[in-house]
Enzyme design. Sequence first.
Site, short mmCIF file in Angstrom:
data_model
loop_
_atom_site.label_atom_id
_atom_site.label_comp_id
_atom_site.label_asym_id
_atom_site.label_seq_id
_atom_site.Cartn_x
_atom_site.Cartn_y
_atom_site.Cartn_z
CB CYS A 121 6.92 -4.14 9.05
SG CYS A 121 8.23 -3.26 9.94
CB CYS A 145 2.58 -0.69 13.91
SG CYS A 145 2.66 -0.48 12.12
CB CYS A 187 0.77 6.70 11.19
SG CYS A 187 1.38 8.18 10.49
CD GLU A 222 -2.99 -1.10 2.22
OE1 GLU A 222 -4.14 -1.44 1.93
OE2 GLU A 222 -2.66 -0.77 3.37
CB CYS A 231 5.87 -1.11 16.48
SG CYS A 231 7.56 -0.73 15.97
CB CYS A 234 2.98 7.96 2.72
SG CYS A 234 3.41 6.81 4.04
N1 SAH Z 1 9.45 1.58 10.16
C1 SAH Z 1 9.46 3.02 10.11
C2 SAH Z 1 8.29 3.56 9.30
C3 SAH Z 1 6.98 3.19 9.94
S1 SAH Z 1 5.52 4.09 9.79
C4 SAH Z 1 9.42 3.58 11.51
O1 SAH Z 1 9.23 2.82 12.45
O2 SAH Z 1 9.62 4.78 11.68
C5 SAH Z 1 5.73 5.71 10.29
C6 SAH Z 1 5.26 6.06 11.69
O3 SAH Z 1 3.93 5.63 12.02
C7 SAH Z 1 6.18 5.45 12.75
O4 SAH Z 1 6.59 6.43 13.63
C8 SAH Z 1 5.24 4.47 13.40
O5 SAH Z 1 5.65 4.17 14.70
C9 SAH Z 1 3.92 5.19 13.35
N2 SAH Z 1 2.77 4.33 13.65
C10 SAH Z 1 2.68 3.00 13.55
N3 SAH Z 1 1.48 2.56 13.96
C11 SAH Z 1 0.77 3.63 14.34
C12 SAH Z 1 -0.55 3.83 14.84
N4 SAH Z 1 -1.39 2.82 15.01
N5 SAH Z 1 -0.94 5.08 15.13
C13 SAH Z 1 -0.10 6.13 14.92
N6 SAH Z 1 1.14 6.00 14.44
C14 SAH Z 1 1.59 4.77 14.15
#
Ligand code: SAH
Length: 368
Positions: free
Chosen positions: A114, A121, A337, A94, A118, A107
């Site tokens: 991934c 996420c 995000c 996506e 986390c 984006c």
């Molecule tokens: N792997 C990279 C890019 C990930 S996405 C990273 O970790 O930075 C970009 C941002 O979205 C990251 O800061 C991630 O932590 C955040 N993110 C992930 N899940 C989320 C959620 N449910 N709500 C808000 N932000 C989120």
Amino acid sequence: MSTTRVDIAELELSELEEALEARGSRRFHARQILRWVYRRGITEFAAMTDLSKGLRAMLEADFAVSTPRVEERDRSSDGTEKFLLTLADGRHIESVFIPETPSTTLCISTQAGCAMKCAFCLTGRMGLARNLTAGEITGQVRVMASALHLLDTRFNIVLMGMGEPLHNYDATMKALRILADPCGLAISPRRFTLSTVGLVPGLDRLARESWMPNLAVSLHATTQSDRDALVPVGRKYTIEEVIAACRRFPLKRRSRITFEYVLLEGVNDSPDDARRLVRLLAGIRAKVNLIPLNEAAGIPFRRPSDERVDEFARVLADHHLTVSVRKSRGRDIRAACGQLIVEGPQKSPAQKLAALMGRADGPAERPS
Ligand code: SAH
């Protein structure tokens, strides 16, 4: 695409020049071809009218330009648009178009899925299917820029879609070089932002590059135990090590590292957390981007109230940290995000139900 053909989407200018030369063609045609592909969104050699018929025939036989296929487009009420793309092997990824925030932003994903897992996420829930190639990373930009008529406009690119860019280092950096090339989209380095969970060896490697995107680091916690719970890879690279890598990162003049911080109610959103964050970042040219959690079914956290978010932001601002609160875009289409997820072979109960009821299970129905 036949496997014996050279995929131009995977090549930098110098590589295409060499491939042409090896087939008895002149190197300068590489620039013409790349301009067609990147500037005009043309991938059919027959349409490249400033090339001779003979050259076009040779290209037809020996080369191809693979491009992700647009499977679905979903437009949010706020103008954000999510693209579900299919890759050559049938995998899905996506990518998201975010209009005027204040600049237009694309984006893009660097991996299918991934590996970082986390806790908040959705993409992490998928696990890692595979790395994307450089051509698949740049392909997302080509596809969206063509579909949205952005080829002649300026836009920013954030590596904040699916995946961890520093976990797919070589392909990611190659993709950025291709997009930045004057024959490609000629995007200036300052228009790229690479967001990482903080893989220290990757950060150190990035620090040695001559060409560098803006850097965003996903911190999310101010104590080691909190971070361990939220960002599992943090057990390998501690907060201190991540911060140390940021301190030694050679920032360009006037640029700063963005620290992303997802706010989770009752977990990391207290004024004490904010004060600890101030201390952690002391002496770093930093700005903080607060991201109130985008909630989703299956994610065991809540989004704090706006007052709580403001309070956190105020503590940072009172200590002279630049802080912004990320406005959530495209939440109604699950493009915000951490909401990017593509279904695996296993269907969710909601999807099974949708299928049983004969409903089209579009993206709004995808598992979360
Ligand atoms: N792997 C990279 C890019 C990930 S996405 C990273 O970790 O930075 C970009 C941002 O979205 C990251 O800061 C991630 O932590 C955040 N993110 C992930 N899940 C989320 C959620 N449910 N709500 C808000 N932000 C989120």
